[in-house]
Design a protein around this motif. Sequence first.
Motif, PDB file in Angstrom:
ATOM      1  N   LEU A  68       0.842  -1.185   0.000  1.00 16.50           N
ATOM      2  CA  LEU A  68       0.000   0.000   0.000  1.00 16.50           C
ATOM      3  C   LEU A  68       0.874   1.231   0.000  1.00 16.50           C
ATOM      4  O   LEU A  68       1.001   1.920   0.988  1.00 16.50           O
ATOM      5  N   GLN A  90       1.314   3.200   9.219  1.00 16.55           N
ATOM      6  CA  GLN A  90       1.433   4.207   8.179  1.00 16.55           C
ATOM      7  C   GLN A  90       0.162   5.049   8.072  1.00 16.55           C
ATOM      8  O   GLN A  90       0.214   6.239   7.752  1.00 16.55           O
ATOM      9  N   PHE A  91      -0.974   4.439   8.346  1.00 24.08           N
ATOM     10  CA  PHE A  91      -2.221   5.198   8.393  1.00 24.08           C
ATOM     11  C   PHE A  91      -2.152   6.279   9.475  1.00 24.08           C
ATOM     12  O   PHE A  91      -2.608   7.418   9.279  1.00 24.08           O
ATOM     13  N   TRP A 135      -5.882   6.279   1.596  1.00 29.25           N
ATOM     14  CA  TRP A 135      -5.546   6.196   3.009  1.00 29.25           C
ATOM     15  C   TRP A 135      -6.660   6.745   3.888  1.00 29.25           C
ATOM     16  O   TRP A 135      -6.417   7.109   5.037  1.00 29.25           O
ATOM     17  N   ASP A 178      -4.940  10.598  -1.410  1.00 26.01           N
ATOM     18  CA  ASP A 178      -5.417  10.549  -0.022  1.00 26.01           C
ATOM     19  C   ASP A 178      -6.611   9.629   0.141  1.00 26.01           C
ATOM     20  O   ASP A 178      -6.847   9.099   1.234  1.00 26.01           O
ATOM     21  N   ARG A 205      -0.107   9.103   8.214  1.00 32.47           N
ATOM     22  CA  ARG A 205      -0.854   9.950   7.282  1.00 32.47           C
ATOM     23  C   ARG A 205      -1.795  10.899   8.010  1.00 32.47           C
ATOM     24  O   ARG A 205      -2.122  11.959   7.490  1.00 32.47           O
ATOM     25  N   ILE A 249      -8.948   2.033   4.931  1.00 26.39           N
ATOM     26  CA  ILE A 249      -7.995   1.301   5.769  1.00 26.39           C
ATOM     27  C   ILE A 249      -8.733   0.455   6.800  1.00 26.39           C
ATOM     28  O   ILE A 249      -8.345  -0.686   7.082  1.00 26.39           O
ATOM     29  N   ILE A 267       0.661  -1.261   7.814  1.00 31.10           N
ATOM     30  CA  ILE A 267      -0.388  -0.441   7.193  1.00 31.10           C
ATOM     31  C   ILE A 267      -1.075   0.418   8.235  1.00 31.10           C
ATOM     32  O   ILE A 267      -1.345   1.604   8.011  1.00 31.10           O
TER      33      ILE A 267
END
Length: 329
Positions: free
Chosen positions: A3, A252-253, A183, A180, A256, A188, A249
């Motif tokens: 991702l 990383q979310f 995410w 965007d 963001r 997610i 993931i």
Amino acid sequence: MELSPPTCRDNLTDNCSTQHVDQLMTVLEMVIYVPIFVTGLCLNIVALLVFCVCLKKWTECTIYMTNLALMDLLLLLPLPSKMHAANYRWSGDLQPLCSFLENLYFVGIYGSIYMIMCIAVDRWVAICHPFQAKQLRSPKAALMTCVGVWILVISATFPVIYGFRESSQVEFHCFHRFSDAGWSPAVIGSLLAFGFLGPALVVVLCSVHTIRTLKQSGQRSAQSQACVKIIYSSLSAFLIPFTPSHLGILLQFLVRQNSVIQDCAAKANISLFIQVTMCLSNITCCLDALCYYFIAREVRSTKHTFRRSFSGLVLQQETSRHHFNPKKL
């Protein structure tokens, strides 16, 4: 599973550079992907040849494993493009091709997850519920289940992935820099809940119950012990590759969401973690071919053994009830 992890080329942060991570991953991706691609391609092609040519009779297990091998091939085929895209930009007119390759990759990943879940459920029904298995298990039911998995994964993946890229004529890195929308909390959350956590819970519960049934049955045959070992190995082959990548993931979310993780060093570490774990998660296509190849034979033989054991137990209970019924005394 991939991702689009953050890289310096994606300009996700203004003051925090991850250039050193990108340079390291350029080398690591080649080191990881090349042996996975070669080994996985050979193993899954051989598996397909065995299932489709050498085995004359289609069973539930061979149907599931044939579809699992096809899913793994879908995961493997985009890997050369991923290796190229990690080092070179693609022209804007190649965005449709890039989106198609990304879709194949996601279908292969989550199709494999759901197919492994189906194999675990089928094995659980065969061993833990042998009487119900006569009505629930059949090659036709297995085929319909696999068709349903293909339809579900494709219909859930293609419309979403195609919307992750913004129309642009500039050069870009394929498999990186999703918009965007890719995410968003809804995407997610659904990915983690339905793409990994739900199937993982089913696989773990079915595997634990199956192992417990095998151990409590009193059967100590070589076939029973081999079945337990295969369940342990297949469960490890499912959890070890996919758990770290989906944890990445989630992290990383949070990156963001700029208000959650702001430390530059933490962002760089998360960038390295998600990219390494996503690369290593592709090894599942090799582990699947090694772990599930022998499941059909072991489950079928064990199923018949336990069917006889449970049939005898039920017969014994019925006989005892008739002979020692207090109303007859």
